[in-house]
Design an enzyme around this catalytic site. Structure first.
Site, PDB file in Angstrom:
ATOM      1  N   TYR A 248      -8.189   5.092 -13.412  1.00  0.00           N
ATOM      2  CA  TYR A 248      -8.319   5.711 -12.079  1.00  0.00           C
ATOM      3  C   TYR A 248      -8.189   7.233 -12.120  1.00  0.00           C
ATOM      4  O   TYR A 248      -8.165   7.874 -11.068  1.00  0.00           O
ATOM      5  CB  TYR A 248      -7.219   5.208 -11.138  1.00  0.00           C
ATOM      6  CG  TYR A 248      -6.996   3.726 -11.102  1.00  0.00           C
ATOM      7  CD1 TYR A 248      -7.954   2.865 -10.553  1.00  0.00           C
ATOM      8  CD2 TYR A 248      -5.822   3.167 -11.589  1.00  0.00           C
ATOM      9  CE1 TYR A 248      -7.731   1.503 -10.497  1.00  0.00           C
ATOM     10  CE2 TYR A 248      -5.593   1.801 -11.531  1.00  0.00           C
ATOM     11  CZ  TYR A 248      -6.554   0.977 -10.993  1.00  0.00           C
ATOM     12  OH  TYR A 248      -6.330  -0.371 -10.934  1.00  0.00           O
TER      13      TYR A 248
ATOM     14  N   TYR B 135       2.067  -1.681 -12.033  1.00  0.00           N
ATOM     15  CA  TYR B 135       0.737  -1.673 -12.645  1.00  0.00           C
ATOM     16  C   TYR B 135       0.765  -0.965 -14.008  1.00  0.00           C
ATOM     17  O   TYR B 135      -0.196  -0.325 -14.408  1.00  0.00           O
ATOM     18  CB  TYR B 135      -0.299  -1.040 -11.694  1.00  0.00           C
ATOM     19  CG  TYR B 135      -0.219  -1.631 -10.310  1.00  0.00           C
ATOM     20  CD1 TYR B 135      -0.630  -2.932 -10.073  1.00  0.00           C
ATOM     21  CD2 TYR B 135       0.336  -0.913  -9.240  1.00  0.00           C
ATOM     22  CE1 TYR B 135      -0.520  -3.501  -8.808  1.00  0.00           C
ATOM     23  CE2 TYR B 135       0.453  -1.469  -7.978  1.00  0.00           C
ATOM     24  CZ  TYR B 135       0.034  -2.765  -7.770  1.00  0.00           C
ATOM     25  OH  TYR B 135       0.147  -3.317  -6.528  1.00  0.00           O
TER      26      TYR B 135
ATOM     27  N   CYS C 233      -9.149   4.169 -30.105  1.00  0.00           N
ATOM     28  CA  CYS C 233     -10.390   4.773 -30.599  1.00  0.00           C
ATOM     29  C   CYS C 233     -11.393   4.975 -29.480  1.00  0.00           C
ATOM     30  O   CYS C 233     -12.491   4.391 -29.504  1.00  0.00           O
ATOM     31  CB  CYS C 233     -10.982   3.906 -31.701  1.00  0.00           C
ATOM     32  SG  CYS C 233      -9.997   4.021 -33.174  1.00  0.00           S
ATOM     33  N   GLU C 234     -11.017   5.697 -28.475  1.00  0.00           N
ATOM     34  CA  GLU C 234     -11.929   6.073 -27.394  1.00  0.00           C
ATOM     35  C   GLU C 234     -11.502   7.433 -26.870  1.00  0.00           C
ATOM     36  O   GLU C 234     -10.299   7.696 -26.737  1.00  0.00           O
ATOM     37  CB  GLU C 234     -11.866   5.047 -26.240  1.00  0.00           C
ATOM     38  CG  GLU C 234     -12.402   3.691 -26.636  1.00  0.00           C
ATOM     39  CD  GLU C 234     -12.812   2.834 -25.449  1.00  0.00           C
ATOM     40  OE1 GLU C 234     -13.196   3.388 -24.401  1.00  0.00           O
ATOM     41  OE2 GLU C 234     -12.748   1.599 -25.602  1.00  0.00           O
TER      42      GLU C 234
ATOM     43  N   GLU D  41       4.088  -6.320   2.120  1.00  0.00           N
ATOM     44  CA  GLU D  41       3.951  -6.744   0.715  1.00  0.00           C
ATOM     45  C   GLU D  41       3.944  -5.549  -0.225  1.00  0.00           C
ATOM     46  O   GLU D  41       2.936  -5.291  -0.900  1.00  0.00           O
ATOM     47  CB  GLU D  41       2.629  -7.499   0.536  1.00  0.00           C
ATOM     48  CG  GLU D  41       2.487  -8.746   1.358  1.00  0.00           C
ATOM     49  CD  GLU D  41       1.063  -9.311   1.275  1.00  0.00           C
ATOM     50  OE1 GLU D  41       0.138  -8.602   0.852  1.00  0.00           O
ATOM     51  OE2 GLU D  41       0.901 -10.477   1.639  1.00  0.00           O
ATOM     52  N   PRO D  42       5.032  -4.799  -0.283  1.00  0.00           N
ATOM     53  CA  PRO D  42       5.025  -3.632  -1.165  1.00  0.00           C
ATOM     54  C   PRO D  42       5.165  -4.022  -2.636  1.00  0.00           C
ATOM     55  O   PRO D  42       5.902  -4.947  -2.968  1.00  0.00           O
ATOM     56  CB  PRO D  42       6.269  -2.855  -0.710  1.00  0.00           C
ATOM     57  CG  PRO D  42       7.179  -3.907  -0.176  1.00  0.00           C
ATOM     58  CD  PRO D  42       6.309  -4.988   0.408  1.00  0.00           C
ATOM     59  N   GLY D  43       4.447  -3.336  -3.497  1.00  0.00           N
ATOM     60  CA  GLY D  43       4.621  -3.508  -4.936  1.00  0.00           C
ATOM     61  C   GLY D  43       5.083  -2.178  -5.513  1.00  0.00           C
ATOM     62  O   GLY D  43       6.245  -1.985  -5.854  1.00  0.00           O
ATOM     63  N   ARG D  44       4.131  -1.236  -5.531  1.00  0.00           N
ATOM     64  CA  ARG D  44       4.374   0.075  -6.130  1.00  0.00           C
ATOM     65  C   ARG D  44       5.648   0.759  -5.595  1.00  0.00           C
ATOM     66  O   ARG D  44       6.423   1.314  -6.365  1.00  0.00           O
ATOM     67  CB  ARG D  44       3.164   0.976  -5.814  1.00  0.00           C
ATOM     68  CG  ARG D  44       3.188   2.312  -6.502  1.00  0.00           C
ATOM     69  CD  ARG D  44       2.043   3.202  -5.961  1.00  0.00           C
ATOM     70  NE  ARG D  44       0.817   2.502  -5.760  1.00  0.00           N
ATOM     71  CZ  ARG D  44      -0.169   2.410  -6.660  1.00  0.00           C
ATOM     72  NH1 ARG D  44      -0.061   3.024  -7.809  1.00  0.00           N
ATOM     73  NH2 ARG D  44      -1.266   1.721  -6.380  1.00  0.00           N
TER      74      ARG D  44
ATOM     75  N   GLY E 222       0.774  -1.240   0.000  1.00  0.00           N
ATOM     76  CA  GLY E 222       0.000   0.000   0.000  1.00  0.00           C
ATOM     77  C   GLY E 222       0.799   1.281   0.000  1.00  0.00           C
ATOM     78  O   GLY E 222       0.229   2.359  -0.217  1.00  0.00           O
TER      79      GLY E 222
HETATM   80  N1  LLP Z   1      -0.828  -7.132  -1.082  1.00  0.00           N
HETATM   81  C1  LLP Z   1      -2.073  -7.332  -1.540  1.00  0.00           C
HETATM   82  C2  LLP Z   1      -2.887  -8.389  -0.932  1.00  0.00           C
HETATM   83  C3  LLP Z   1      -2.583  -6.534  -2.575  1.00  0.00           C
HETATM   84  O1  LLP Z   1      -3.825  -6.735  -3.008  1.00  0.00           O
HETATM   85  C4  LLP Z   1      -1.766  -5.531  -3.153  1.00  0.00           C
HETATM   86  C5  LLP Z   1      -2.275  -4.700  -4.232  1.00  0.00           C
HETATM   87  C6  LLP Z   1      -0.459  -5.372  -2.653  1.00  0.00           C
HETATM   88  C7  LLP Z   1      -0.022  -6.188  -1.622  1.00  0.00           C
HETATM   89  C8  LLP Z   1       0.499  -4.357  -3.202  1.00  0.00           C
HETATM   90  O2  LLP Z   1       0.045  -3.060  -3.055  1.00  0.00           O
HETATM   91  P1  LLP Z   1       1.035  -1.846  -3.366  1.00  0.00           P
HETATM   92  O3  LLP Z   1       2.179  -1.894  -2.381  1.00  0.00           O
HETATM   93  O4  LLP Z   1       1.543  -1.989  -4.751  1.00  0.00           O
HETATM   94  O5  LLP Z   1       0.183  -0.645  -3.212  1.00  0.00           O
HETATM   95  N2  LLP Z   1      -3.872  -1.344 -10.149  1.00  0.00           N
HETATM   96  C9  LLP Z   1      -3.837  -0.381  -9.069  1.00  0.00           C
HETATM   97  C10 LLP Z   1      -3.299  -0.982  -7.800  1.00  0.00           C
HETATM   98  C11 LLP Z   1      -4.045  -2.208  -7.353  1.00  0.00           C
HETATM   99  C12 LLP Z   1      -3.376  -2.890  -6.205  1.00  0.00           C
HETATM  100  C13 LLP Z   1      -4.015  -4.186  -5.883  1.00  0.00           C
HETATM  101  N3  LLP Z   1      -3.432  -4.842  -4.750  1.00  0.00           N
HETATM  102  C14 LLP Z   1      -3.037   0.836  -9.490  1.00  0.00           C
HETATM  103  O6  LLP Z   1      -2.571   0.874 -10.631  1.00  0.00           O
HETATM  104  O7  LLP Z   1      -2.900   1.766  -8.737  1.00  0.00           O
END
Ligand code: LLP
Length: 442
Positions: free
Chosen positions: A339, A395, A366-367, A296-299, A254
Site C-alpha cells: 500500500y 496486518y 529478491c524484488e 469492529e476495530p482491528g488496527r 476502520g
Molecule cells: N470489519 C470488517 C468487515 C473489515 O473488513 C475490517 C477490515 C475491519 C472490521 C477492521 O478494520 P480496522 O479497524 O482494522 O481498520 N490490510 C490492510 C487493512 C485491510 C482491512 C480489511 N478489513 C492494511 O494493512 O491496512
C-alpha cells in the site's frame, strides 16, 4: 484518552517506547538485549497497550450508549494470546473466514461472541458456521437460499441474521482498503437492501441485525459522517417498511492510527459525535427497536502494541544512494510494499537526532519493491546494529509470508517486564513439510 498533537517523545511513549541513555526500551525492556537474546527479525507485542487501547474505546462507547459491544477484527492479529487478552477484557470477535472462527473457538471464545462477516461465502463456510451456531452477516441476498438449505439439512432453527449494507461513501488509507462504493464488491446497495430483509423474513428469520464497514485506516473522523447518516436513514426505512426491530447495528471498524509522528490521531470525540450520538438519537426516536451498538476495530487496538526488531546486515553506498539492508522484508511486513504504507523506523542504540543521514531501508527479498522505508532520516548506521519498525501489531504477522523460502519470524509478548514467546519462528522443515512428492519423482 483523546489527544491532539503530541511531541515526538510523547508519540513514542504512547506506543510503549522510550530512549534511556540512548538505548531504545519497549514495554520497559531493553530492545538491544531482546534482539540479541532472540533471533531477528521478530515481532514483539506489549500486552498492556492492547489492553489500554481496548479500554479506551470501550470507555468512549460506554459514555454514550451503554448497550454496546466491541467485536475485535481478528484479521488484524490472529495470535491466540492476543485473542485471549481481548477476551479477558470482555471483547467479542469479528471473523472474516472460517479459519478465523476456528482460531477463535480454539482460543476458548464461545460461539455467541463471534460474528462472521465473510464475503463470497461457500457452502462449506455456511456449514461450519451453522454447525457451530455462529451469527452470519451476509454479503448478498442470493446467499440466503443456500444458507437456508444448510439450516434445514442440519435441523437448525433460522433465528438471527444480518446483512452488510454498502452505503456508497467509503474511506481508507489506500484504494484497496476502501470498502464502500458502487464499484466495490462488498455489501448490498441501497436499491437491494429492502429486498434482502424481506427475503430473510419470508425465509423464516425472525431476528435481525445490520452492518456496514466503510474502509480501513481512517484518520479523519469526518469521513464517517455521510456513510453514518445514510446507514441510519436506511435502518429507519427498513424498520418502517418491513416492521423490523433490530437486535444490533454494527458500524464496522476502520479507526486509523498515526503511523507518522507529524500526523494527528483521529479525533475520537468527533467520531463519537458523528457515529455514537447520532445512533443514540435514532434509537431514541423509537422506530428501530432497542439494538446493541457494535463496532469492529482491528488496527486501533493492536497496531501500536507491536514493533518488529530487525538487524542491519549491509550498509551499501552505491554512489547514488545509501541503503540500509535489514533482515526483515516484505515477507515480514508487506504493508509498505502493498500500500506504500509508512511505518516509522528507529535505531535501537541511538536516538534519531545526531549525524542524520538518509537511508532507504530495504529487506532481503529478491524484488526491488522490498523497501520498508524510503529516504528515512536516521543517525549514521553500522552493520550489525538493530532497528525497530513501529506499529506492526495489525496486518503485520497476519499478512506475512514465507516468500523466497524465508521462514516467518517468532512473536514475543511482554507483560509486566516478563517476555513470553507466543509463536515459534518457522523452520526450514516447516517450509517443505506439507509437500508431497509423486512416486515417479522420488
Ligand atoms: N470489519 C470488517 C468487515 C473489515 O473488513 C475490517 C477490515 C475491519 C472490521 C477492521 O478494520 P480496522 O479497524 O482494522 O481498520 N490490510 C490492510 C487493512 C485491510 C482491512 C480489511 N478489513 C492494511 O494493512 O491496512
Amino acid at each position: 484518552m483523546v489527544y491532539s498533537i503530541m511531541d515526538y517523545n510523547n508519540w513514542l511513549n504512547y506506543k510503549g517506547l522510550e530512549y534511556r541513555e540512548g538505548i531504545l526500551y519497549f514495554a520497559n525492556l531493553n530492545t538491544l538485549e531482546l534482539a540479541k537474546r532472540f533471533r531477528t527479525p521478530i515481532y514483539v507485542i506489549n500486552e498492556q497497550i492492547v489492553r489500554r487501547k481496548y479500554k479506551e474505546l470501550k470507555e468512549i462507547l460506554n459514555s454514550v450508549y451503554k448497550k454496546n459491544r466491541i467485536y475485535f477484527a481478528v484479521k488484524s492479529n490472529t495470535n491466540i494470546s492476543i485473542l485471549k487478552i481481548l477476551l479477558s477484557e470482555g471483547s467479542n470477535f469479528d471473523c472474516s473466514s472460517t479459519g478465523e472462527i476456528y482460531t477463535c473457538l480454539k482460543s476458548g471464545i464461545s460461539p455467541d461472541r463471534i460474528i462472521y462477516t465473510g464475503n463470497m461465502f461457500t457452502n462449506e463456510d455456511f456449514e461450519f458456521a451453522v454447525e457451530k451456531d455462529i451469527l452470519i452477516n451476509l454479503d448478498n441476498y442470493s446467499q440466503l437460499k443456500r444458507l437456508l438449505k444448510i439450516h434445514k439439512r442440519k435441523g437448525k432453527d433460522t433465528n438471527l441474521i444480518s446483512f452488510r449494507f454498502n452505503p456508497e461513501f467509503g474511506s481508507g488509507h489506500h484504494p484497496h482498503t476502501i470498502t464502500a462504493g458502487k464499484e466495490i464488491k462488498f455489501g448490498i446497495l441501497e436499491n437491494q437492501i429492502i429486498k434482502a430483509y424481506s427475503m430473510a423474513k419470508e425465509f423464516g428469520f425472525r431476528k435481525f441485525g445490520i452492518h456496514q464497514h466503510i474502509g480501513s485506516g481512517i484518520i479523519d473522523a469526518n469521513d464517517f459522517k455521510k456513510p453514518t447518516e445514510k446507514f441510519l436513514n436506511i435502518i429507519e426505512k427498513i424498520a418502517k417498511d418491513l416492521g423490523i426491530q433490530f437486535e444490533f447495528v454494527d458500524f464496522g471498524g476502520g479507526i486509523g492510527i498515526p503511523y507518522q509522528p507529524n500526523v494527528n490521531p483521529i479525533d475520537l470525540t468527533k467520531y463519537s459525535k458523528i457515529l455514537l450520538h447520532s445512533f443514540k438519537e435514532t434509537v431514541e426516536k423509537g422506530d428501530i427497536g432497542n439494538p446493541f451498538l457494535l463496532i469492529e476495530p482491528g488496527r486501533y487496538i493492536t497496531a501500536e502494541a507491536s514493533i518488529i526488531l530487525t538487524q542491519i546486515n549491509t550498509i551499501k553506498d552505491n554512489g547514488y544512494k545509501l541503503f540500509a539492508g535489514i533482515d526483515a522484508g516484505f515477507n515480514t511486513l508487506i504493508r509498505p510494499t502493498m500500500y506504500g504504507s509508512y511505518h516509522h523506523i528507529i535505531a535501537c542504540n541511538k536516538k534519531n537526532k545526531e549525524n542524520i543521514v538518509k537511508y532507504d531501508i530495504v529487506g532481503p527479498i529478491c524484488e526491488s519493491g522490498d523497501v520498508l522505508g524510503k529516504e528515512r532520516e536516521l543517525p549514521v548506521l553500522e552493520e550489525e546494529e538493530y532497528l525497530a519498525i513501529l506499529d506492526t501489531g495489525a496486518y503485520g504477522y497476519t499478512m506475512s509470508s514465507s516468500y523466497n523460502s524465508r521462514p516467518r519470524p517468532a512473536e514475543l509478548l511482554i507483560n509486566d517486564g516478563i517476555v513470553y514467546k507466543i509463536r515459534n519462528e518457522e523452520t526450514f522443515d516447516d517450509l517443505i513439510s506439507d509437500q508431497i512428492i509423486p512416486e515417479h519423482l522420488k
